[in-house]
Design an enzyme around this catalytic site. Structure first.
Site, PDB file in Angstrom:
ATOM      1  N   GLU A 210       0.867  -1.174   0.000  1.00 37.31           N
ATOM      2  CA  GLU A 210       0.000   0.000   0.000  1.00 37.31           C
ATOM      3  C   GLU A 210       0.906   1.227   0.000  1.00 37.31           C
ATOM      4  O   GLU A 210       1.484   1.577   1.026  1.00 37.31           O
ATOM      5  CB  GLU A 210      -0.914  -0.009   1.233  1.00 37.31           C
ATOM      6  CG  GLU A 210      -1.870  -1.185   1.284  1.00 37.31           C
ATOM      7  CD  GLU A 210      -2.879  -1.189   0.148  1.00 37.31           C
ATOM      8  OE1 GLU A 210      -3.068  -0.129  -0.500  1.00 37.31           O
ATOM      9  OE2 GLU A 210      -3.471  -2.240  -0.118  1.00 37.31           O
TER      10      GLU A 210
ATOM     11  N   CYS B  25      -2.106   8.912   2.737  1.00 36.71           N
ATOM     12  CA  CYS B  25      -1.694   8.414   1.428  1.00 36.71           C
ATOM     13  C   CYS B  25      -2.694   8.707   0.322  1.00 36.71           C
ATOM     14  O   CYS B  25      -2.318   8.737  -0.855  1.00 36.71           O
ATOM     15  CB  CYS B  25      -1.404   6.917   1.494  1.00 36.71           C
ATOM     16  SG  CYS B  25      -2.805   5.917   2.053  1.00 36.71           S
TER      17      CYS B  25
END
Length: 477
Positions: free
Chosen positions: A222, A256
């Site tokens: 990720e 993110c």
């Protein structure tokens, strides 16, 4: 990295893995009841240690509201845990699949069994230090695995608080939290794990994948990227500005999937900039001594973000600042809106990951799509507008980990849909049934029927002329 320290870390990590793997082998089948019990204990841990985890994050950041940390890093992963507890029994059921003709005509059956892989390593990041460990852990446990957790060393108080909480509710052979610096994370990535989850930067993700490849350990990465926002001419500009400001202000942009680069039609550029400034200031009327403003996590990242903006300013770039510069000695920063910076600047090249964003003007959406496609695939892409044709064009001609329409970041909160990246923004996913499948081995089982027709069909040796004629007929040659 000190070689001796690295060697000790490797030995300790290997010992944890061996202990968990032996327990996994001895356990055999992991029932739904066992999985749900582990998930229930994880839920109880989060609830009991919620305040300690929130206060630890406030200390680590040097200023992060405990209420925000509780929402972002307790409530959000708690949703994953509850969803997995509800669905684990259903997800793990054996599935029937189509058989093999003509064998299936004589009783042959095919089934698909979801089996746990074994021991999964999970390496979290500092910006969402509990979420990036516990949310994937929920799916790891739902799949019947055991886990080794490595919190980020950038947030040591949070790492220790989590280690204390996990140790209270789980045996080390079920879940172990390993504290320490980069050498510990490096040691874990080199272990012959059954799966490895890493959340962090693309640069470190490449090293993680390289280390894992030595043992052919499958990875879920990720990562991140410069998540773009396309504001169509049909968009409600005030609404778009409000939602972008809410998303970008979240954790001061240290997320993110935070909006990074905004694209707006040149005729609406000034209106958007003004609306963004107004929305940021409405959220954070002051920066100094404001507990609602999350500080940049440490001095290195503070100087990095500040340096991006200073470089752009020195290059003559238009910069609008939403809020005053702090005077409290903290690492809090106002939101910097950087307008049409040169492509050569660091802020244009690097993921910002802090309290700044880019606004670029465009003449047509096709050029925006071309610009996005010229870069790495982002973790998230956002579109604001009411034009169904334009929306479809953007969705059909771009590739990203996920998408949100007339909103930002909320797709990452979905529990019944996978969350993950693509290309430079990552690989694999968790959340939803797909998260359970990510940490399961899909094992096909062939059950022979009561009769084998191959001899009667003439397809067993010796391979004579009749055999060749039969095969050619089937092929259609």
């Amino acid at each position: 990295m000190n070689a001796h320290v690295g060697q000790l870390a490797s030995l300790a990590a290997a010992e944890v893995l061996d202990r968990q793997r032996q327990a996994f082998i001895a356990e055999g089948h992991v029932s739904a009841a066992v999985r749900q019990d582990r998930l229930a204990r994880l839920e109880a841990m989060l609830k009991k240690h919620a305040e300690a985890l929130a206060l630890a994050q406030d200390a680590d950041f040097g200023g992060r509201h405990p209420g925000f940390s509780m929402m972002n890093d307790v409530l959000a992963p708690l949703a994953s845990v509850k969803h997995c507890h509800k669905m684990a029994g259903k997800w793990m059921k054996t599935e029937r699949r189509a058989g093999l003709i003509p064998f299936s005509l004589f009783g042959q059956k095919t089934e698909l069994r979801y089996q746990p892989k074994g021991v999964v390593g999970i390496i979290g990041t500092w910006n969402a230090p509990v979420f990036t460990l516990i949310s994937p852990l929920a799916y790891v446990l739902a799949a019947g695995n055991r886990a080794i957790l490595k919190p980020s060393e950038i947030v040591p108080a949070t790492a220790h608080a989590l280690a204390v909480g996990i140790a209270e509710f789980f045996k080390p052979e079920e879940i172990t939290v390993v504290e320490g610096g980069p050498e510990v994370a490096d040691a874990i990535t080199r272990l012959p794990l059954d799966h490895l989850v890493f959340t962090g930067s693309t640069a470190i993700g490449k090293k993680v994948m390289q280390n894992a490849s030595a043992n052919l350990t499958p990875v879920t990465l990720e990562l991140g990227g410069k998540s773009p926002v396309i504001i169509g001419k049909s968009a409600d500009l005030e609404r778009a500005a409000r939602h972008i400001a809410l998303g970008k202000g979240n954790n001061s942009g240290q997320i993110c999937v935070s909006p990074d680069t905004l694209y707006v039609h040149e005729s609406r550029l000034d209106s958007l900039v003004a609306a963004l400034k107004a929305e940021f200031i409405a959220q954070f009327p002051k920066i100094s001594h404001n507990a609602d403003v999350t500080a940049v996590v440490n001095e290195r990242h503070y100087q990095r973000v500040k340096g991006y903006v200073d470089e752009a300013r020195a290059a003559g770039t238009r910069i609008e600042t939403a809020g005053e510069l702090p005077g409290d000695g903290s690492r809090r920063l106002p939101m910097a809106i950087v307008v049409n910076p040169a492509d050569s600047l660091h802020i244009s090249q690097e993921e910002i990951f802090g309290p700044a964003l880019i606004v670029r003007s465009y003449r047509d959406v096709e050029s925006v799509v071309a610009s996005i496609n010229a870069g790495a695939h982002p973790l998230a892409l956002y579109y604001f507008g009411k034009d169904a044709t334009e929306e479809r064009y953007i969705l059909d001609h771009t590739l990203s980990g996920g998408v949100a329409i007339n909103e930002v970041m909320m797709h990452a909160a979905l529990q019944d849909a996978p969350f993950g990246g693509v290309g430079a923004s990552g690989m694999g996913s968790y959340h939803g049934r797909e998260g359970f499948q990510q940490f399961s081995h899909l094992r096909s089982v062939y059950r022979a029927g009561w009769y084998d027709p191959r001899k009667a069909m003439g397809v067993l040796p010796p391979y004579n002329d009749k055999f060749m004629a039969t095969i050619k007929k089937w092929v259609g040659a």
